[in-house]
Design a protein around this motif. Structure first.
Motif, PDB file in Angstrom:
ATOM      1  N   MET A   1       0.846  -1.181   0.000  1.00  0.00           N
ATOM      2  CA  MET A   1       0.000   0.000   0.000  1.00  0.00           C
ATOM      3  C   MET A   1       0.893   1.246   0.000  1.00  0.00           C
ATOM      4  O   MET A   1       1.751   1.395   0.853  1.00  0.00           O
ATOM      5  CB  MET A   1      -0.887  -0.002   1.235  1.00  0.00           C
ATOM      6  CG  MET A   1      -1.741   1.226   1.350  1.00  0.00           C
ATOM      7  SD  MET A   1      -2.563   1.238   2.945  1.00  0.00           S
ATOM      8  CE  MET A   1      -4.183   1.620   2.557  1.00  0.00           C
ATOM      9  N   PRO A   2       0.680   2.138  -0.953  1.00  0.00           N
ATOM     10  CA  PRO A   2       1.473   3.378  -0.992  1.00  0.00           C
ATOM     11  C   PRO A   2       1.194   4.242   0.235  1.00  0.00           C
ATOM     12  O   PRO A   2       0.070   4.349   0.682  1.00  0.00           O
ATOM     13  CB  PRO A   2       1.008   4.074  -2.265  1.00  0.00           C
ATOM     14  CG  PRO A   2       0.251   3.075  -3.037  1.00  0.00           C
ATOM     15  CD  PRO A   2      -0.229   2.040  -2.073  1.00  0.00           C
ATOM     16  N   LYS A   3       2.223   4.832   0.753  1.00  0.00           N
ATOM     17  CA  LYS A   3       2.098   5.715   1.910  1.00  0.00           C
ATOM     18  C   LYS A   3       2.375   7.154   1.495  1.00  0.00           C
ATOM     19  O   LYS A   3       3.252   7.412   0.693  1.00  0.00           O
ATOM     20  CB  LYS A   3       3.107   5.322   2.996  1.00  0.00           C
ATOM     21  CG  LYS A   3       2.869   3.956   3.588  1.00  0.00           C
ATOM     22  CD  LYS A   3       1.677   3.988   4.492  1.00  0.00           C
ATOM     23  CE  LYS A   3       1.487   2.641   5.162  1.00  0.00           C
ATOM     24  NZ  LYS A   3       0.256   2.559   5.885  1.00  0.00           N
ATOM     25  N   GLU A  28      -4.696   7.583   1.242  1.00  0.00           N
ATOM     26  CA  GLU A  28      -3.948   6.382   0.881  1.00  0.00           C
ATOM     27  C   GLU A  28      -4.921   5.281   0.484  1.00  0.00           C
ATOM     28  O   GLU A  28      -5.809   4.914   1.245  1.00  0.00           O
ATOM     29  CB  GLU A  28      -3.098   5.922   2.068  1.00  0.00           C
ATOM     30  CG  GLU A  28      -2.009   6.901   2.434  1.00  0.00           C
ATOM     31  CD  GLU A  28      -1.248   6.514   3.691  1.00  0.00           C
ATOM     32  OE1 GLU A  28      -1.674   5.586   4.410  1.00  0.00           O
ATOM     33  OE2 GLU A  28      -0.212   7.152   3.951  1.00  0.00           O
ATOM     34  N   HIS A  29      -4.772   4.782  -0.732  1.00  0.00           N
ATOM     35  CA  HIS A  29      -5.551   3.654  -1.244  1.00  0.00           C
ATOM     36  C   HIS A  29      -4.592   2.484  -1.443  1.00  0.00           C
ATOM     37  O   HIS A  29      -3.371   2.672  -1.447  1.00  0.00           O
ATOM     38  CB  HIS A  29      -6.205   4.026  -2.580  1.00  0.00           C
ATOM     39  CG  HIS A  29      -7.297   5.045  -2.444  1.00  0.00           C
ATOM     40  ND1 HIS A  29      -8.561   4.727  -2.026  1.00  0.00           N
ATOM     41  CD2 HIS A  29      -7.301   6.389  -2.657  1.00  0.00           C
ATOM     42  CE1 HIS A  29      -9.307   5.821  -2.003  1.00  0.00           C
ATOM     43  NE2 HIS A  29      -8.555   6.856  -2.382  1.00  0.00           N
ATOM     44  N   PRO A  30      -5.102   1.276  -1.650  1.00  0.00           N
ATOM     45  CA  PRO A  30      -4.208   0.120  -1.800  1.00  0.00           C
ATOM     46  C   PRO A  30      -3.182   0.252  -2.935  1.00  0.00           C
ATOM     47  O   PRO A  30      -2.061  -0.217  -2.799  1.00  0.00           O
ATOM     48  CB  PRO A  30      -5.163  -1.044  -2.068  1.00  0.00           C
ATOM     49  CG  PRO A  30      -6.443  -0.625  -1.425  1.00  0.00           C
ATOM     50  CD  PRO A  30      -6.508   0.872  -1.592  1.00  0.00           C
ATOM     51  N   ASN A  31      -3.551   0.915  -4.036  1.00  0.00           N
ATOM     52  CA  ASN A  31      -2.650   0.972  -5.188  1.00  0.00           C
ATOM     53  C   ASN A  31      -2.203   2.368  -5.587  1.00  0.00           C
ATOM     54  O   ASN A  31      -1.468   2.518  -6.554  1.00  0.00           O
ATOM     55  CB  ASN A  31      -3.309   0.296  -6.395  1.00  0.00           C
ATOM     56  CG  ASN A  31      -3.598  -1.165  -6.131  1.00  0.00           C
ATOM     57  OD1 ASN A  31      -2.783  -1.872  -5.542  1.00  0.00           O
ATOM     58  ND2 ASN A  31      -4.770  -1.617  -6.542  1.00  0.00           N
ATOM     59  N   TYR A  32      -2.676   3.383  -4.881  1.00  0.00           N
ATOM     60  CA  TYR A  32      -2.334   4.756  -5.261  1.00  0.00           C
ATOM     61  C   TYR A  32      -2.628   5.723  -4.124  1.00  0.00           C
ATOM     62  O   TYR A  32      -3.301   5.377  -3.157  1.00  0.00           O
ATOM     63  CB  TYR A  32      -3.092   5.180  -6.525  1.00  0.00           C
ATOM     64  CG  TYR A  32      -4.594   5.298  -6.338  1.00  0.00           C
ATOM     65  CD1 TYR A  32      -5.178   6.530  -6.059  1.00  0.00           C
ATOM     66  CD2 TYR A  32      -5.441   4.193  -6.465  1.00  0.00           C
ATOM     67  CE1 TYR A  32      -6.544   6.659  -5.886  1.00  0.00           C
ATOM     68  CE2 TYR A  32      -6.806   4.306  -6.297  1.00  0.00           C
ATOM     69  CZ  TYR A  32      -7.348   5.547  -6.011  1.00  0.00           C
ATOM     70  OH  TYR A  32      -8.704   5.673  -5.826  1.00  0.00           O
ATOM     71  N   ILE A  33      -2.125   6.941  -4.277  1.00  0.00           N
ATOM     72  CA  ILE A  33      -2.474   8.053  -3.380  1.00  0.00           C
ATOM     73  C   ILE A  33      -3.579   8.847  -4.081  1.00  0.00           C
ATOM     74  O   ILE A  33      -3.434   9.244  -5.239  1.00  0.00           O
ATOM     75  CB  ILE A  33      -1.258   8.976  -3.125  1.00  0.00           C
ATOM     76  CG1 ILE A  33      -0.108   8.225  -2.473  1.00  0.00           C
ATOM     77  CG2 ILE A  33      -1.674  10.195  -2.292  1.00  0.00           C
ATOM     78  CD1 ILE A  33      -0.358   7.740  -1.075  1.00  0.00           C
ATOM     79  N   VAL A  69       5.267   6.798  -6.785  1.00  0.00           N
ATOM     80  CA  VAL A  69       3.957   6.323  -6.332  1.00  0.00           C
ATOM     81  C   VAL A  69       2.898   6.818  -7.310  1.00  0.00           C
ATOM     82  O   VAL A  69       2.922   7.970  -7.726  1.00  0.00           O
ATOM     83  CB  VAL A  69       3.649   6.863  -4.912  1.00  0.00           C
ATOM     84  CG1 VAL A  69       2.251   6.480  -4.473  1.00  0.00           C
ATOM     85  CG2 VAL A  69       4.680   6.364  -3.920  1.00  0.00           C
ATOM     86  N   ASP A  74      -9.457  11.979  -6.846  1.00  0.00           N
ATOM     87  CA  ASP A  74     -10.660  11.438  -6.209  1.00  0.00           C
ATOM     88  C   ASP A  74     -11.613  12.589  -5.952  1.00  0.00           C
ATOM     89  O   ASP A  74     -11.366  13.399  -5.054  1.00  0.00           O
ATOM     90  CB  ASP A  74     -10.333  10.784  -4.862  1.00  0.00           C
ATOM     91  CG  ASP A  74      -9.529   9.502  -4.980  1.00  0.00           C
ATOM     92  OD1 ASP A  74      -9.504   8.912  -6.067  1.00  0.00           O
ATOM     93  OD2 ASP A  74      -8.942   9.099  -3.961  1.00  0.00           O
TER      94      ASP A  74
END
Length: 85
Positions: A1-3, A28-33, A69, A74
């Motif tokens: 997970m990207p931080k 923070e999402h599992p695959n992106y910010i 990253v 969103d």
């Protein structure tokens, strides 16, 4: 997970937003910010202001991606959450 790291935070906070009181959140999402902007803020702007905000959002995205990253926009309905002070 990207931080969303402290270095990323410093880098994006060095970029001056085009308008005062513009609320942008980083999620923070599992695959992106996620770069979150709120619908009511954008809808209250004129066309030139919207273009300025879109350019700023793209700059934020490029800055985050420079850390290796993935970053996406969103959108969120309504107003930004109120600050607790």
């Amino acid at each position: 997970m990207p931080k969303f790291t402290k270095d990323m935070s410093k880098a994006v906070h060095q970029l001056k937003p085009p308008y005062r009181n513009l609320i942008i959140d980083f999620v923070e999402h599992p695959n992106y910010i996620g770069i979150r902007i709120y619908e009511n803020q954008i809808m209250a702007m004129n066309e030139m202001q919207k273009v300025s905000v879109m350019e700023y959002l793209q700059l934020l995205r490029t800055t985050i991606e420079s850390f290796g990253v993935k970053a996406n926009f969103d959108g969120a309905k309504g107003d930004p959450p109120r600050s607790i002070n």
